[in-house]
Design a protein around this motif. Structure first.
Motif, PDB file in Angstrom:
ATOM      1  N   PHE A 125       7.280   1.476   7.370  1.00 17.99           N
ATOM      2  CA  PHE A 125       6.575   2.797   7.430  1.00 17.99           C
ATOM      3  C   PHE A 125       8.356   3.753   7.465  1.00 17.99           C
ATOM      4  N   HIS A 126       9.277   3.741   8.051  1.00 17.88           N
ATOM      5  CA  HIS A 126      10.591   4.472   8.045  1.00 17.88           C
ATOM      6  C   HIS A 126      11.432   4.696   6.832  1.00 17.88           C
ATOM      7  N   MET A 127      10.482   3.246   5.885  1.00 20.03           N
ATOM      8  CA  MET A 127      11.069   3.110   4.396  1.00 20.03           C
ATOM      9  C   MET A 127      10.882   4.200   3.582  1.00 20.03           C
ATOM     10  N   PHE A 128       9.884   4.907   4.156  1.00 20.48           N
ATOM     11  CA  PHE A 128       9.000   5.446   2.893  1.00 20.48           C
ATOM     12  C   PHE A 128       8.657   6.818   3.685  1.00 20.48           C
ATOM     13  N   LYS A 129       9.901   8.071   4.123  1.00 24.96           N
ATOM     14  CA  LYS A 129      10.237   8.797   4.911  1.00 24.96           C
ATOM     15  C   LYS A 129       9.303  10.192   3.761  1.00 24.96           C
ATOM     16  N   GLN A 130       9.465   9.709   2.655  1.00 27.97           N
ATOM     17  CA  GLN A 130       9.208  11.649   1.705  1.00 27.97           C
ATOM     18  C   GLN A 130       7.662  10.787   2.163  1.00 27.97           C
ATOM     19  N   LEU A 131       6.434   9.986   2.315  1.00 25.90           N
ATOM     20  CA  LEU A 131       5.499   9.878   2.962  1.00 25.90           C
ATOM     21  C   LEU A 131       4.863  10.570   3.852  1.00 25.90           C
ATOM     22  N   VAL A 132       5.768  10.944   5.311  1.00 29.06           N
ATOM     23  CA  VAL A 132       5.743  11.771   6.453  1.00 29.06           C
ATOM     24  C   VAL A 132       4.873  12.673   6.490  1.00 29.06           C
ATOM     25  N   PRO A 133       4.636  14.307   5.509  1.00 29.90           N
ATOM     26  CA  PRO A 133       4.026  14.646   5.462  1.00 29.90           C
ATOM     27  C   PRO A 133       2.495  14.058   5.206  1.00 29.90           C
ATOM     28  N   TYR A 134       2.178  13.385   4.514  1.00 29.68           N
ATOM     29  CA  TYR A 134       0.628  12.601   4.639  1.00 29.68           C
ATOM     30  C   TYR A 134       0.341  11.287   5.084  1.00 29.68           C
ATOM     31  N   ILE A 135       1.014  11.117   6.914  1.00 29.38           N
ATOM     32  CA  ILE A 135       0.775   9.965   7.364  1.00 29.38           C
ATOM     33  C   ILE A 135       0.494  10.564   8.667  1.00 29.38           C
ATOM     34  N   THR A 136      -0.520  10.583   9.618  1.00 29.35           N
ATOM     35  CA  THR A 136      -0.201  10.616  10.396  1.00 29.35           C
ATOM     36  C   THR A 136      -0.324   8.944  11.815  1.00 29.35           C
ATOM     37  N   HIS A 137       0.382   8.978  13.074  1.00 30.77           N
ATOM     38  CA  HIS A 137      -0.076   7.950  13.760  1.00 30.77           C
ATOM     39  C   HIS A 137      -0.063   8.149  15.257  1.00 30.77           C
ATOM     40  N   HIS A 138      -1.010   7.827  15.267  1.00 33.25           N
ATOM     41  CA  HIS A 138      -2.425   7.873  16.163  1.00 33.25           C
ATOM     42  C   HIS A 138      -1.657   7.239  17.666  1.00 33.25           C
ATOM     43  N   GLY A 139      -1.127   5.993  17.324  1.00 37.73           N
ATOM     44  CA  GLY A 139      -0.747   5.062  18.123  1.00 37.73           C
ATOM     45  C   GLY A 139      -2.104   4.772  19.010  1.00 37.73           C
ATOM     46  N   TYR A 140      -2.243   3.841  19.878  1.00 37.03           N
ATOM     47  CA  TYR A 140      -3.472   2.636  20.629  1.00 37.03           C
ATOM     48  C   TYR A 140      -3.559   3.365  21.647  1.00 37.03           C
ATOM     49  N   LEU A 141      -5.621   3.756  21.010  1.00 29.99           N
ATOM     50  CA  LEU A 141      -6.254   4.111  21.364  1.00 29.99           C
ATOM     51  C   LEU A 141      -7.174   3.160  22.274  1.00 29.99           C
ATOM     52  N   PHE A 188       0.784  -1.541  -0.054  1.00 30.27           N
ATOM     53  CA  PHE A 188       0.127   0.029   0.200  1.00 30.27           C
ATOM     54  C   PHE A 188       0.713   1.122   0.055  1.00 30.27           C
ATOM     55  N   LEU A 189       1.523   1.568   0.847  1.00 33.90           N
ATOM     56  CA  LEU A 189       3.394   2.474   1.277  1.00 33.90           C
ATOM     57  C   LEU A 189       3.522   2.446  -0.709  1.00 33.90           C
ATOM     58  N   MET A 190       4.210   1.381  -1.091  1.00 34.68           N
ATOM     59  CA  MET A 190       4.563   1.508  -2.634  1.00 34.68           C
ATOM     60  C   MET A 190       3.557   2.624  -3.243  1.00 34.68           C
ATOM     61  N   MET A 191       1.633   2.154  -3.330  1.00 32.25           N
ATOM     62  CA  MET A 191       0.807   2.242  -4.311  1.00 32.25           C
ATOM     63  C   MET A 191       1.391   3.856  -3.956  1.00 32.25           C
ATOM     64  N   LEU A 192       1.429   4.191  -2.722  1.00 35.32           N
ATOM     65  CA  LEU A 192       0.936   5.683  -2.290  1.00 35.32           C
ATOM     66  C   LEU A 192       2.213   6.208  -2.839  1.00 35.32           C
ATOM     67  N   ASP A 193       3.382   5.581  -2.630  1.00 33.71           N
ATOM     68  CA  ASP A 193       5.011   5.962  -3.479  1.00 33.71           C
ATOM     69  C   ASP A 193       4.581   6.802  -5.094  1.00 33.71           C
ATOM     70  N   PHE A 194       3.689   5.699  -5.628  1.00 37.89           N
ATOM     71  CA  PHE A 194       4.246   5.827  -7.133  1.00 37.89           C
ATOM     72  C   PHE A 194       2.973   6.927  -7.208  1.00 37.89           C
ATOM     73  N   ILE A 195       2.044   7.222  -6.280  1.00 36.77           N
ATOM     74  CA  ILE A 195       0.881   8.271  -6.700  1.00 36.77           C
ATOM     75  C   ILE A 195       1.759   9.615  -6.225  1.00 36.77           C
ATOM     76  N   LEU A 196       2.948   9.524  -5.164  1.00 38.87           N
ATOM     77  CA  LEU A 196       3.326  11.158  -4.828  1.00 38.87           C
ATOM     78  C   LEU A 196       4.273  11.131  -5.759  1.00 38.87           C
ATOM     79  N   LYS A 197       4.706  10.150  -6.707  1.00 40.67           N
ATOM     80  CA  LYS A 197       5.720  11.011  -8.004  1.00 40.67           C
ATOM     81  C   LYS A 197       5.067  11.151  -9.373  1.00 40.67           C
ATOM     82  N   LYS A 198       3.846  10.330  -9.072  1.00 47.32           N
ATOM     83  CA  LYS A 198       3.397  10.031 -10.619  1.00 47.32           C
ATOM     84  C   LYS A 198       2.111  12.116 -11.097  1.00 47.32           C
TER      85      LYS A 198
END
Length: 427
Positions: free
Chosen positions: A300-316, A266-276
């Motif tokens: 998740f750390h592998m896709f640092k370029q996606l950080v602005p588009y993702i929020t991690h909220h933790g265990y609620l 899924f993150l690979m797909m988001l990375d593709f969209i980010l580029k295209k």
């Protein structure tokens, strides 16, 4: 009816098994059933406590890591509310986990909860007499719980034993249970003995039912399917101002597990969209609720370029989720790479009634089969690794939509209905 429920971990741990069984216990209390819980120790917990009218007895440990955390008063552990937003790996913790992997995980049997086995049998024997127990229920995984119940049943033949299989054991080779290279035959033999000894056995889906009836055909008459549960507990109304309502907010509630469920494609797909199509990705924001573990965090750390588009909220806490869901335009589901595990959250998707993006990695995906026709859904078949095609389907699907919670659609999955299905098997 005096019931002994054997489950680990238990409250305050928040797991799919506790989220299922605590509402069932509460409903049974309203009809006069007495329920006692036998579970494992938790940091700062006492060996006996009464919680919401339920007697809880604790002995042994759920895992070796839990023993270690208790021994050295380490509070940050799995399945605990507040864990963890995406953090850099703790070197000390990773070192301990590595030692456990090398010297413990490949050797133990039946599973990592074996430290609960002997003390659980011992305390269980005492509770059978002291509490005048008539029915015992074991919830697995872990399989250790079933072995404790089998021991109690053998010593007390008049006991009624319901073996509740939330996750399969002997054929669960994708989800780590124990060293299958070493114990595969023993796993089948011992689970077969449990099937012979138990009075009734339950699983959560048809795929697991079919696999078990093929494996233990002689015990087919004992086996029943009871689907996932949803508890519509009232949450505190809350508005989360940090959500950008101008974005298409998309959320995933859950965890990831090696060989079972991964965010990588899924993150690979988001990375593709980010580029295209960077502007199209900028219109969306992705929210991940749940604990990121030693498997998922590095991805998740592998896709640092996606950080602005993702929020991690933790265990609620479970009660907090509805207040977050109302801000979401769409939800994500990551299907398992096994067809016999049905994620417990699938019923919640029906209730939330939001458009769902289902990440499929196998042809007979259990989530796809369960949710088919029940809500608006896009199934992205990531197993074909067709990133460009999936990206197009994804971008065509995401847009803001109005929706309301679907209370009518989840009536068969409410605690009252699920509790009755269990009760009917025990009378």
């Amino acid at each position: 009816m005096n019931i002994l429920l054997i489950i680990t971990p238990y409250s305050p741990a928040q797991t799919p098994n506790t989220l299922r069984w605590i509402p069932i216990i509460k409903h049974w209390q309203t009809v006069g059933y007495s329920v006692t819980v036998l579970t494992t120790k938790w940091r700062n917990s006492v060996e006996f406590e009464e919680l919401d009218g339920v007697d809880i007895y604790r002995t042994g440990y759920n895992t070796l890591l839990d023993w270690f955390y208790n021994k050295f008063s380490i509070s940050n552990r799995r399945n605990k509310v507040g864990n963890n937003k995406l953090k850099k790996p703790n070197i000390f913790k990773r070192g301990i986990e590595k030692l456990v992997d090398v010297f413990w995980r490949k050797r133990y049997w039946p599973d990592g909860s074996v430290l609960f086995l002997k003390p659980g049998k011992k305390l269980g024997d005492k509770l059978i007499t002291a509490k005048k127990i008539t029915h015992v229920i074991s919830v697995g995984l872990p399989f250790t719980n079933h072995l404790i119940c089998k021991s109690l049943k053998v010593k007390n033949p008049k006991l009624f034993w319901l073996m509740d299989i939330q996750d399969p054991f002997s054929f669960s080779d994708q989800f780590w249970v124990n060293n299958f290279d070493k114990y595969a035959i023993k796993n089948i033999e011992e689970e077969g003995k449990c099937f012979e000894t138990a009075d009734k056995i339950t699983v959560t889906n048809d795929q697991a039912y079919n696999l078990y009836t093929d494996l233990f055909e002689m015990q087919k008459e004992k086996l029943f399917v009871i689907p996932p549960l949803i508890s519509l507990q009232e949450s505190t109304p809350k508005t989360h101002k940090h959500y950008d309502e101008s974005k298409i907010n998309i959320a995933y509630f859950g965890s990831f597990y090696e060989k079972v469920r991964s965010p990588f494609r899924f993150l690979m797909m988001l990375d593709f969209i980010l580029k295209k199509h960077p502007q199209k990705l900028a219109n969306a924001h992705f929210h991940f609720f749940g604990e990121q573990n030693k498997f998922s965090a590095p991805i998740f750390h592998m896709f640092k370029q996606l950080v602005p588009y993702i929020t991690h909220h933790g265990y609620l806490r479970r009660l907090e989720l509805s207040s977050h869901v109302k801000h979401m335009d769409m939800l994500l589901n990551f299907g398992n790479q096994t067809n016999y595990h049905l994620p417990s959250k699938v019923v919640e998707y029906i209730y939330f009634n939001k458009p769902l993006i289902n990440i499929v990695t196998i042809e007979d995906d259990s989530s796809y089969e369960f949710l088919k026709g029940k809500l608006e859904i896009l199934n992205l078949k990531m197993s074909k690794i067709d990133v460009e095609k999936n990206a197009e389907l994804f971008l065509d699907f995401i847009e803001k939509r109005d929706s309301e919670f679907n209370i009518k659609g989840v009536q068969p999955f409410l605690p009252k209905s699920i509790s009755k299905q269990y009760k009917d098997l025990m009378v």
